[in-house]
Motif scaffolding. Structure first.
Motif, PDB file in Angstrom:
ATOM      1  N   LYS A  43      -7.099   9.159 -53.811  1.00 60.52           N
ATOM      2  CA  LYS A  43      -5.717   8.681 -53.865  1.00 60.52           C
ATOM      3  C   LYS A  43      -5.227   8.623 -55.304  1.00 60.52           C
ATOM      4  CE  LYS A  43      -5.778   5.942 -49.624  1.00 60.52           C
ATOM      5  NZ  LYS A  43      -5.437   4.618 -49.007  1.00 60.52           N
ATOM      6  N   GLU A  44      -3.922   8.567 -55.468  1.00 59.83           N
ATOM      7  CA  GLU A  44      -3.347   8.444 -56.793  1.00 59.83           C
ATOM      8  C   GLU A  44      -3.465   7.012 -57.292  1.00 59.83           C
ATOM      9  OE1 GLU A  44       0.063  11.973 -56.605  1.00 59.83           O
ATOM     10  OE2 GLU A  44       0.639   9.878 -56.820  1.00 59.83           O
ATOM     11  N   ARG A  45      -3.415   6.876 -58.613  1.00 59.47           N
ATOM     12  CA  ARG A  45      -3.425   5.547 -59.206  1.00 59.47           C
ATOM     13  C   ARG A  45      -2.154   4.813 -58.805  1.00 59.47           C
ATOM     14  NH1 ARG A  45      -5.308   5.011 -65.365  1.00 59.47           N
ATOM     15  NH2 ARG A  45      -6.884   6.350 -64.403  1.00 59.47           N
ATOM     16  N   GLU A  46      -2.284   3.542 -58.429  1.00 59.34           N
ATOM     17  CA  GLU A  46      -1.127   2.783 -57.979  1.00 59.34           C
ATOM     18  C   GLU A  46      -1.015   1.447 -58.710  1.00 59.34           C
ATOM     19  OE1 GLU A  46      -1.337   1.790 -53.839  1.00 59.34           O
ATOM     20  OE2 GLU A  46      -3.141   0.569 -54.056  1.00 59.34           O
ATOM     21  N   PHE A  47       0.215   0.998 -58.824  1.00 57.91           N
ATOM     22  CA  PHE A  47       0.511  -0.273 -59.470  1.00 57.91           C
ATOM     23  C   PHE A  47      -0.006  -1.431 -58.630  1.00 57.91           C
ATOM     24  CE2 PHE A  47       2.851  -3.410 -61.739  1.00 57.91           C
ATOM     25  CZ  PHE A  47       3.431  -4.251 -60.793  1.00 57.91           C
ATOM     26  N   VAL A  48      -0.534  -2.455 -59.321  1.00 56.24           N
ATOM     27  CA  VAL A  48      -0.993  -3.663 -58.646  1.00 56.24           C
ATOM     28  C   VAL A  48      -0.177  -4.875 -59.101  1.00 56.24           C
ATOM     29  CG1 VAL A  48      -2.925  -5.240 -58.305  1.00 56.24           C
ATOM     30  CG2 VAL A  48      -3.332  -2.764 -58.368  1.00 56.24           C
ATOM     31  N   ALA A  49      -0.131  -5.105 -60.423  1.00 63.15           N
ATOM     32  CA  ALA A  49       0.556  -6.288 -60.944  1.00 63.15           C
ATOM     33  C   ALA A  49       0.881  -6.074 -62.408  1.00 63.15           C
ATOM     34  CB  ALA A  49      -0.307  -7.530 -60.771  1.00 63.15           C
ATOM     35  N   ALA A  50       1.884  -6.814 -62.889  1.00 58.75           N
ATOM     36  CA  ALA A  50       2.261  -6.739 -64.293  1.00 58.75           C
ATOM     37  C   ALA A  50       2.747  -8.102 -64.769  1.00 58.75           C
ATOM     38  CB  ALA A  50       3.340  -5.681 -64.514  1.00 58.75           C
ATOM     39  N   ILE A  51       2.673  -8.306 -66.089  1.00 54.52           N
ATOM     40  CA  ILE A  51       3.066  -9.578 -66.676  1.00 54.52           C
ATOM     41  C   ILE A  51       3.659  -9.316 -68.053  1.00 54.52           C
ATOM     42  CG2 ILE A  51       0.757  -9.957 -67.665  1.00 54.52           C
ATOM     43  CD1 ILE A  51       1.114 -12.954 -66.979  1.00 54.52           C
ATOM     44  N   THR A  58       6.400 -11.994 -63.832  1.00 53.97           N
ATOM     45  CA  THR A  58       5.327 -11.212 -63.227  1.00 53.97           C
ATOM     46  C   THR A  58       5.884 -10.377 -62.077  1.00 53.97           C
ATOM     47  OG1 THR A  58       4.749 -13.016 -61.726  1.00 53.97           O
ATOM     48  CG2 THR A  58       3.532 -12.893 -63.807  1.00 53.97           C
ATOM     49  N   ASP A  59       5.134  -9.370 -61.697  1.00 51.95           N
ATOM     50  CA  ASP A  59       5.530  -8.500 -60.596  1.00 51.95           C
ATOM     51  C   ASP A  59       4.275  -8.068 -59.859  1.00 51.95           C
ATOM     52  OD1 ASP A  59       7.064  -5.218 -60.224  1.00 51.95           O
ATOM     53  OD2 ASP A  59       7.186  -6.986 -58.927  1.00 51.95           O
ATOM     54  N   TYR A  60       4.397  -7.909 -58.548  1.00 54.57           N
ATOM     55  CA  TYR A  60       3.252  -7.530 -57.733  1.00 54.57           C
ATOM     56  C   TYR A  60       3.641  -6.440 -56.740  1.00 54.57           C
ATOM     57  CZ  TYR A  60       1.284 -11.931 -59.388  1.00 54.57           C
ATOM     58  OH  TYR A  60       0.803 -12.946 -60.176  1.00 54.57           O
ATOM     59  N   ALA A  61       2.696  -5.581 -56.463  1.00 57.36           N
ATOM     60  CA  ALA A  61       2.869  -4.643 -55.363  1.00 57.36           C
ATOM     61  C   ALA A  61       2.924  -5.434 -54.053  1.00 57.36           C
ATOM     62  CB  ALA A  61       1.716  -3.643 -55.331  1.00 57.36           C
ATOM     63  N   ASP A  62       3.687  -4.934 -53.104  1.00 55.35           N
ATOM     64  CA  ASP A  62       3.811  -5.636 -51.824  1.00 55.35           C
ATOM     65  C   ASP A  62       2.454  -5.819 -51.143  1.00 55.35           C
ATOM     66  OD1 ASP A  62       7.006  -4.120 -50.852  1.00 55.35           O
ATOM     67  OD2 ASP A  62       6.525  -5.806 -52.164  1.00 55.35           O
ATOM     68  N   SER A  63       1.562  -4.877 -51.337  1.00 55.12           N
ATOM     69  CA  SER A  63       0.257  -4.908 -50.665  1.00 55.12           C
ATOM     70  C   SER A  63      -0.637  -6.038 -51.152  1.00 55.12           C
ATOM     71  CB  SER A  63      -0.460  -3.573 -50.842  1.00 55.12           C
ATOM     72  OG  SER A  63      -0.642  -3.290 -52.216  1.00 55.12           O
ATOM     73  N   VAL A  64      -0.336  -6.601 -52.334  1.00 60.01           N
ATOM     74  CA  VAL A  64      -1.195  -7.657 -52.879  1.00 60.01           C
ATOM     75  C   VAL A  64      -0.452  -8.979 -53.064  1.00 60.01           C
ATOM     76  CG1 VAL A  64      -2.545  -5.899 -54.073  1.00 60.01           C
ATOM     77  CG2 VAL A  64      -0.804  -7.185 -55.339  1.00 60.01           C
ATOM     78  N   TYR A 106       9.392  -6.644 -70.327  1.00 66.09           N
ATOM     79  CA  TYR A 106       9.638  -6.020 -69.035  1.00 66.09           C
ATOM     80  C   TYR A 106       8.344  -5.868 -68.247  1.00 66.09           C
ATOM     81  CZ  TYR A 106      13.832  -4.772 -71.594  1.00 66.09           C
ATOM     82  OH  TYR A 106      14.961  -4.821 -72.342  1.00 66.09           O
ATOM     83  N   VAL A 107       8.446  -6.031 -66.928  1.00 65.14           N
ATOM     84  CA  VAL A 107       7.326  -5.725 -66.053  1.00 65.14           C
ATOM     85  C   VAL A 107       7.605  -4.341 -65.470  1.00 65.14           C
ATOM     86  CG1 VAL A 107       6.515  -8.035 -65.528  1.00 65.14           C
ATOM     87  CG2 VAL A 107       8.443  -7.121 -64.249  1.00 65.14           C
ATOM     88  N   ARG A 108       6.672  -3.432 -65.656  1.00 66.57           N
ATOM     89  CA  ARG A 108       6.875  -2.040 -65.274  1.00 66.57           C
ATOM     90  C   ARG A 108       5.849  -1.606 -64.239  1.00 66.57           C
ATOM     91  NH1 ARG A 108      10.409   0.932 -68.596  1.00 66.57           N
ATOM     92  NH2 ARG A 108      11.817  -0.608 -69.498  1.00 66.57           N
ATOM     93  N   ARG A 109       6.299  -0.894 -63.216  1.00 60.97           N
ATOM     94  CA  ARG A 109       5.421  -0.378 -62.169  1.00 60.97           C
ATOM     95  C   ARG A 109       5.002   1.068 -62.442  1.00 60.97           C
ATOM     96  NH1 ARG A 109       6.899  -2.693 -56.232  1.00 60.97           N
ATOM     97  NH2 ARG A 109       7.154  -4.878 -56.804  1.00 60.97           N
ATOM     98  N   ASP A 110       5.706   1.739 -63.323  1.00 59.26           N
ATOM     99  CA  ASP A 110       5.441   3.145 -63.610  1.00 59.26           C
ATOM    100  C   ASP A 110       4.307   3.244 -64.620  1.00 59.26           C
ATOM    101  OD1 ASP A 110       7.614   5.951 -64.511  1.00 59.26           O
ATOM    102  OD2 ASP A 110       5.438   5.798 -64.285  1.00 59.26           O
ATOM    103  N   ASN A 111       3.237   3.956 -64.263  1.00 57.76           N
ATOM    104  CA  ASN A 111       2.103   4.031 -65.191  1.00 57.76           C
ATOM    105  C   ASN A 111       2.465   4.760 -66.483  1.00 57.76           C
ATOM    106  OD1 ASN A 111       2.098   6.704 -64.356  1.00 57.76           O
ATOM    107  ND2 ASN A 111       0.221   6.556 -63.186  1.00 57.76           N
ATOM    108  N   ARG A 112       3.561   5.518 -66.476  1.00 59.71           N
ATOM    109  CA  ARG A 112       3.977   6.204 -67.699  1.00 59.71           C
ATOM    110  C   ARG A 112       4.552   5.225 -68.733  1.00 59.71           C
ATOM    111  NH1 ARG A 112       7.798  10.513 -64.839  1.00 59.71           N
ATOM    112  NH2 ARG A 112       8.296   8.576 -63.745  1.00 59.71           N
TER     113      ARG A 112
END
Length: 127
Positions: A43-51, A58-64, A106-112
């Motif tokens: 699978k591709e790398r996916e966002f989990v959480a940021a601070i 803070t920000d979280y993926a819906d799955s966690v 900023y809390v960012r979900r994009d790995n870039r």
């Protein structure tokens, strides 16, 4: 330059807990937002959480959301990921990452959006 080293991974049964740590070198840790990502086999790398740098946001993926908590201790140059109620689908390699200083608020979900990455730590959740 920032070097990141994750630790705390391991094997745990479903419903259990783990706390991941990410220790950063350098003087600029407290001026950077931080993130946790994960990558499962195939699978591709996916966002989990940021601070943000100050932990004001803070920000979280819906799955966690509701199960994982991200936090940081700037005095110790460390960011944490407390993982509770673990599920087999949480099995992955977990990576921490640091943003450029300009992104610190900023809390960012994009790995870039992240400049520096750790080597990862394996988390395996058995059913």
């Amino acid at each position: 330059q920032v070097q990141l080293v994750e630790s705390g991974g391991g094997l745990v049964q479903a419903g259990g807990s783990l706390r991941l740590s990410c220790a950063a070198s350098g003087r600029t840790f407290s001026s950077r937002a931080m993130g946790w990502f994960r990558q499962a086999p195939g699978k591709e790398r996916e966002f989990v959480a940021a601070i943000t740098w100050s932990a004001s946001n803070t920000d979280y993926a819906d799955s966690v959301k509701g199960r994982f908590t991200i936090s940081r201790d700037n005095a110790k140059n460390t960011v944490y990921l407390q993982m509770d109620s673990l599920k087999p689908e949480d099995t992955a390699i977990y990576y921490c990452a640091a943003t450029p200083i300009s992104y610190k608020d900023y809390v960012r979900r994009d790995n870039r959006a992240y400049d520096y990455w750790g080597q990862g730590t394996q988390v395996t959740v058995s059913s």
